[in-house]
Design a protein around this motif. Structure first.
Motif, PDB file in Angstrom:
ATOM      1  N   PRO A 134      -0.364 -10.401   1.384  1.00 22.84           N
ATOM      2  CA  PRO A 134      -1.735 -10.769   1.010  1.00 22.84           C
ATOM      3  C   PRO A 134      -1.701 -11.523  -0.318  1.00 22.84           C
ATOM      4  CG  PRO A 134      -1.446  -8.375   1.196  1.00 22.84           C
ATOM      5  CD  PRO A 134      -0.101  -8.981   1.157  1.00 22.84           C
ATOM      6  N   HIS A 186      -6.286  -8.026   7.834  1.00 20.35           N
ATOM      7  CA  HIS A 186      -7.146  -9.122   7.346  1.00 20.35           C
ATOM      8  C   HIS A 186      -8.563  -8.668   6.958  1.00 20.35           C
ATOM      9  CE1 HIS A 186      -4.249 -12.300   8.472  1.00 20.35           C
ATOM     10  NE2 HIS A 186      -3.948 -11.455   9.436  1.00 20.35           N
ATOM     11  N   ARG A 243      -3.799  -1.780  -2.649  1.00 18.82           N
ATOM     12  CA  ARG A 243      -4.147  -2.524  -3.862  1.00 18.82           C
ATOM     13  C   ARG A 243      -4.453  -1.607  -5.035  1.00 18.82           C
ATOM     14  NH1 ARG A 243      -6.858  -8.033  -2.129  1.00 18.82           N
ATOM     15  NH2 ARG A 243      -5.653  -8.384  -0.254  1.00 18.82           N
ATOM     16  N   CYS A 268      -9.416  -7.543   4.143  1.00 23.36           N
ATOM     17  CA  CYS A 268      -9.607  -8.083   2.789  1.00 23.36           C
ATOM     18  C   CYS A 268     -10.097  -9.526   2.842  1.00 23.36           C
ATOM     19  CB  CYS A 268      -8.300  -8.001   2.008  1.00 23.36           C
ATOM     20  SG  CYS A 268      -6.874  -8.617   2.943  1.00 23.36           S
ATOM     21  N   CYS A 287      -9.807  -2.721   1.345  1.00 25.45           N
ATOM     22  CA  CYS A 287      -8.425  -2.702   1.872  1.00 25.45           C
ATOM     23  C   CYS A 287      -8.151  -1.420   2.650  1.00 25.45           C
ATOM     24  CB  CYS A 287      -7.421  -2.849   0.729  1.00 25.45           C
ATOM     25  SG  CYS A 287      -5.718  -2.684   1.286  1.00 25.45           S
ATOM     26  N   VAL A 288      -7.868  -1.620   3.927  1.00 28.01           N
ATOM     27  CA  VAL A 288      -7.671  -0.499   4.832  1.00 28.01           C
ATOM     28  C   VAL A 288      -6.374   0.252   4.526  1.00 28.01           C
ATOM     29  CG1 VAL A 288      -7.332   0.057   7.263  1.00 28.01           C
ATOM     30  CG2 VAL A 288      -8.957  -1.721   6.603  1.00 28.01           C
ATOM     31  N   VAL A 312      -3.953 -13.517   4.087  1.00 25.70           N
ATOM     32  CA  VAL A 312      -2.807 -12.647   4.367  1.00 25.70           C
ATOM     33  C   VAL A 312      -1.868 -13.428   5.271  1.00 25.70           C
ATOM     34  CG1 VAL A 312      -2.056 -10.429   5.302  1.00 25.70           C
ATOM     35  CG2 VAL A 312      -4.333 -10.646   4.273  1.00 25.70           C
ATOM     36  N   LYS A 334       2.671  -1.009   2.502  1.00 28.13           N
ATOM     37  CA  LYS A 334       1.466  -0.363   3.007  1.00 28.13           C
ATOM     38  C   LYS A 334       0.535  -1.330   3.741  1.00 28.13           C
ATOM     39  CE  LYS A 334      -0.405   2.821   0.396  1.00 28.13           C
ATOM     40  NZ  LYS A 334      -1.199   3.296  -0.752  1.00 28.13           N
ATOM     41  N   CYS A 335       0.800  -2.631   3.623  1.00 26.89           N
ATOM     42  CA  CYS A 335      -0.118  -3.598   4.246  1.00 26.89           C
ATOM     43  C   CYS A 335       0.091  -3.626   5.754  1.00 26.89           C
ATOM     44  CB  CYS A 335       0.100  -4.997   3.661  1.00 26.89           C
ATOM     45  SG  CYS A 335      -0.998  -6.221   4.400  1.00 26.89           S
ATOM     46  N   ILE A 336      -1.008  -3.480   6.514  1.00 24.56           N
ATOM     47  CA  ILE A 336      -0.904  -3.475   7.978  1.00 24.56           C
ATOM     48  C   ILE A 336      -1.365  -4.798   8.580  1.00 24.56           C
ATOM     49  CG2 ILE A 336      -1.112  -0.966   8.184  1.00 24.56           C
ATOM     50  CD1 ILE A 336      -4.098  -1.387   8.824  1.00 24.56           C
ATOM     51  N   GLY A 337      -1.642  -5.770   7.724  1.00 20.02           N
ATOM     52  CA  GLY A 337      -1.985  -7.106   8.237  1.00 20.02           C
ATOM     53  C   GLY A 337      -3.291  -7.154   9.006  1.00 20.02           C
TER      54      GLY A 337
HETATM   55  S1  SF4 Z   1      -7.097  -5.146   3.998  1.00 21.53           S
HETATM   56 FE1  SF4 Z   1      -5.673  -6.859   3.593  1.00 21.53          FE
HETATM   57  S2  SF4 Z   1      -4.198  -6.111   2.056  1.00 21.53           S
HETATM   58 FE2  SF4 Z   1      -5.286  -4.313   2.944  1.00 21.53          FE
HETATM   59  S3  SF4 Z   1      -3.979  -3.621   4.640  1.00 21.53           S
HETATM   60 FE3  SF4 Z   1      -5.473  -5.025   5.565  1.00 21.53          FE
HETATM   61  S4  SF4 Z   1      -4.437  -7.042   5.466  1.00 21.53           S
HETATM   62 FE4  SF4 Z   1      -3.292  -5.682   4.089  1.00 21.53          FE
END
Ligand code: SF4
Ligand code: SF4
Length: 497
Positions: free
Chosen positions: A181, A20, A268, A22, A263-264, A44, A15-18
């Motif tokens: 991450p 950043h 998490r 977070c 977190c988009v 990340v 699910k992480c879209i990178g």
């Molecule tokens: S906020 Fe961080 S952990 Fe969540 S999707 Fe974006 S990079 Fe990934």
């Protein structure tokens, strides 16, 4: 059985879209300070790649974590003798070039530059020296390029991947990467705690958060070397070490940590688990092959009457037990077997677990050149995974492919099942059979789907009620009496004692 409570975490990597977000949320809250410019308590990275600090997974260079010896566990770099010998020069300590030289830009020049033929520019300026500099690296320098040969080839996890698979990995058509991450794992057997000669690091009794007392820190920096995840940092301005505190002031007021909240991708999950502290020493010494299963066996069933009774006897309150019963972490890690610890082989027993990514799930053409939805490999097969299974096992299985294969196979089966439910182009009997072969039932698949794809805030973050009034009492008696130097956790007094 010595039942303790631990706030623990799951990150679902598919699910992480990178984005950043977070990292930036954490930076704004905690490390936007002098001396902390280079620190990313949450970072990340893109895998395969070298990460931050560069090559942090290479313990032949950094020597973090524990080694299993005949007579028990030993810190790789920081024993009594080795510690004394490296006080003035520690060859395993990451230097600023391993992180990056933090920089900003001379934005003022955009306003103040004299009129001229060219556009004014904002040159990069070092945040350490204040002088103009050339940017040569950054905290996510190999972002999105990590799959390419230039960066991925230096990923330590590729060491055990065959030359053939490695070559195939770098075929331009097969380039592949995923985001990882990372924050402090708030380990059950934290090597940072074990390494600190000043007793500045400790594990909070009531929830297991690993904290660093700035008053007691004497700048030995052994914690930085000892953490195999490189998640303690040295502040060059204050002369003290620092680390992620899991936003405990937010947790104490019922809010998720900043990186979780922001977190988009909603990757998490946070929840309480109950574990048996009596078995930590034994589990941490398990052979690599069985380490993941052994670590999972530490986590206790929060609905078991005996566990509940022992938890209460240890002073764990009813509402904390109730919170553990609702924990999404327990679901992913224990009930479903989908989430795995990162680099368990360092034996710190990390309490952040990762659901390994399936990566692009793409429809495969069958031999006749058509898409055959009734073929078992229609959505690809784990054995033809674009990242070799051995690579994933190096990160999430302590070298053992079995737990990774189980987690990936189950996730894939849930995808078939959901496709059968939503589009109907996969026969339901086939989807049910694939689920069964992956060790899953339709009811469980529905629960996995719900928590993965639909879960609202309160299901993703089951934040335990905090009882600070009880926690203060726990600070009295260190648990070194248990005889295991690595634990550093504090003993919870008998209720009413
Ligand atoms: S906020 Fe961080 S952990 Fe969540 S999707 Fe974006 S990079 Fe990934
Ligand atoms: S050893 Fe574990 S608890 Fe300590 S800083 Fe590293 S990840 Fe965090």
């Amino acid at each position: 059985m010595d039942v303790r409570a631990q706030v623990s975490m799951v990150f679902h990597l598919d699910k992480c879209i990178g984005c950043h977000t977070c990292s930036v949320a954490c930076k704004n809250v905690w490390t936007d300070r002098r001396g902390a410019e280079y620190m990313w308590w949450n970072n990340v990275e893109t895998k395969p790649g070298t990460g931050y600090p560069t090559g942090w997974e290479d313990q032949s260079k950094y020597k973090g974590g524990f080694e299993k010896k005949e007579d028990g566990l030993e810190l790789r770099a920081v024993g009594k003798v080795r510690g004394a010998l490296t006080v003035f020069h520690n060859p395993n300590f990451p230097v600023i070039d391993d992180y990056y030289e933090p920089f900003t830009f001379d934005y003022q020049n955009l306003f103040d530059a004299k009129e001229g033929a060219d556009q004014p520019i904002a040159r990069p300026v070092s945040m350490i020296t204040g002088k103009p500099m050339e940017i040569e690296s950054g905290p996510n320098w190999d972002d999105d390029l990590a799959g390419s040969k230039h960066y991925a080839a230096h990923d330590p996890n590729l060491a055990n991947v065959s030359a053939e698979e490695r070559e195939a990995l770098f075929d331009i058509e097969r380039l592949v990467f995923f985001y990882l991450p990372r924050i402090c794992n708030h380990c059950l057997n934290p090597s940072c705690v074990a390494a600190c000669p000043s007793g500045a690091l400790y594990k909070r009794g009531e929830d297991g958060i690993v904290l660093l007392n700035q008053e007691r820190c004497r700048a030995w920096r052994f914690c930085v070397t000892a953490c195999p995840y490189k998640k303690t940092y040295f502040n060059w301005s204050t002369g003290k070490s620092e680390k992620c505190i899991l936003c405990y002031p937010r947790l104490e007021s019922g809010q998720a940590p900043a990186c979780f909240h922001s977190c988009v991708g909603r990757i998490r999950y946070l929840g309480m688990v109950l574990y048996d502290a009596d078995r930590i020493e034994q589990v941490a010494q398990t052979e690599d092959h069985d380490l993941v299963d052994a670590q999972r066996s530490l986590i206790l069933d929060p609905n078991d009457p005996k566990v509940i009774a022992d938890a209460k006897r240890n002073g764990i309150s009813d509402d904390v037990i109730a919170s553990a019963q609702r924990s999404p972490v327990y679901r992913y890690v224990i009930e479903w077997g989908l989430a795995l610890p990162l680099h368990a082989e360092h034996r710190t027993l990390p309490m952040l677990f990762y659901v390994p990514p399936l990566l692009p799930v793409m429809a495969q053409k069958s031999e006749n050149g058509h898409y055959d939805t009734t073929h078992d490999d229609f959505l690809g097969s784990i054995d033809q995974y674009r990242l070799p299974l051995q690579y994933m096992a190096s990160m999430f299985g302590a070298g053992n492919e079995a737990p990774v294969r189980y987690a990936l196979r189950k996730q894939l089966a849930v995808r078939y099942y959901r496709r059968a439910v939503t589009t109907g182009d996969i026969p339901q009997e086939q989807a049910d059979r694939l689920l069964k072969e992956a060790g899953c039932t339709p009811e469980e698949a529905d629960r996995i789907y719900h928590l993965t794809a639909l879960a609202p805030f309160d299901d993703r973050f089951v934040i335990p009620p905090m009882h600070r009034e009880e926690a203060i009492e726990m600070l009295d008696e260190p648990l070194e009496a248990k005889g295991f130097a690595g634990m550093g956790i504090r003993k919870r007094p008998e209720r009413g004692a």
